[in-house]
Design a protein around this motif. Sequence first.
Motif, PDB file in Angstrom:
ATOM      1  N   ILE A  39       0.844  -1.191   0.000  1.00 33.65           N
ATOM      2  CA  ILE A  39       0.000   0.000   0.000  1.00 33.65           C
ATOM      3  C   ILE A  39       0.881   1.243   0.000  1.00 33.65           C
ATOM      4  O   ILE A  39       1.788   1.373   0.828  1.00 33.65           O
ATOM      5  N   SER A  65       0.452   5.363   0.297  1.00 34.71           N
ATOM      6  CA  SER A  65      -0.519   6.403   0.641  1.00 34.71           C
ATOM      7  C   SER A  65       0.189   7.749   0.715  1.00 34.71           C
ATOM      8  O   SER A  65       1.183   7.901   1.416  1.00 34.71           O
ATOM      9  N   MET A 111      -7.566   0.907   2.198  1.00 36.24           N
ATOM     10  CA  MET A 111      -6.855   0.343   1.059  1.00 36.24           C
ATOM     11  C   MET A 111      -6.634  -1.159   1.225  1.00 36.24           C
ATOM     12  O   MET A 111      -6.669  -1.919   0.249  1.00 36.24           O
ATOM     13  N   SER A 149      -7.885  -3.886  -1.398  1.00 31.14           N
ATOM     14  CA  SER A 149      -6.929  -4.827  -1.970  1.00 31.14           C
ATOM     15  C   SER A 149      -7.400  -6.262  -1.797  1.00 31.14           C
ATOM     16  O   SER A 149      -7.293  -7.080  -2.720  1.00 31.14           O
TER      17      SER A 149
END
Length: 338
Positions: A90, A92, A326, A330
């Motif tokens: 991830i 961000s 997220m 995912s």
Amino acid sequence: MLTVSQKQLLAGRSIREDHLQQVREALHREQICTVSRIKELTGLSVVTVNKLIKELLNNGEIFEGSPSNTSGGRPASTFCFNPSFSLMLILSCYSRGGHEYVGYSVHDLFGECIERREELLSDSDAIHTDEFSIGIERYLEHYPKIAMIGLSMPSDSVGGRVGSALRHDPQSRRLSHHLEQRFKVPVFFETDINAAALGCYKRLKDQEYVAGLVLVPGRAPACGFCYSGKVLKGKDGMAGEVRYFPMYNDQGVLPLEKLQADDLALRTLRAVMCVMNPGYVAVYTESLKPGLVDRLKRALPTAAEVALMPRIEISDRIREDIVSGMISMSLEKLNGIS
């Protein structure tokens, strides 16, 4: 034209994949299961469950655990979900203290964080996917089991090319395809506020309708909505574009001057309340004046608006909710390609 036998073969494969996914989801949810428990959760026959268990064991998606003897009879074999079978990376992007950062985190299939790193971006006006390439390649080399890459970022600060990838349009698909070809791993984009709204929903557990609202002076406001665990989106994937409300006078940003910013923040909250009527609003901000909720209560002129007032949380910890959202996205996408 497909022949009858080809159609029957495809239908059989579809049913088998559906059954396999049911077993995966049951093991992911329960973490440890016996065959009889999987049968109970899925409604599949023991014969079918045993065949699918064997396939998942051979793939490494699950492993055999210690025998269970809770029934008092012969110990039953148990099977454990392998959370490290696939990993998620991830990325961000977020603001803190007037600076732009990118956070990298690697998670297993239970969402547990394996590694986390934060880097200061050199120039917030020049954020580009190439700026992340070295970091992505580093993690892919170190964690070869990464099977999904999710990038979350504020669309107002990344320019048209990357901002477009947050929508479901041809340019988005080209950019995602470009990155997937480069890294050989599925890639998806999401706005920071949509991910944060979903993460907030997951954190609360008792709210059906949650809104996330970014209100930072000098930046474009952003709003995301999550209803029953689903992020609400409009045409081309865009929704919650509160910077287009008329009170922003076509400037599209929250003023830097504190009194003006405070007034516009209150008016934005009231507009979100009246239009969407969420039960909970997480306001992500660092610099608005304290006491925003009390001032909002005093500003409501009618009983109808008072009745609409949601529970409001003021927070400067947007990254935690972004990453949580997220991870959920995912996992959903990984399930879709399993």
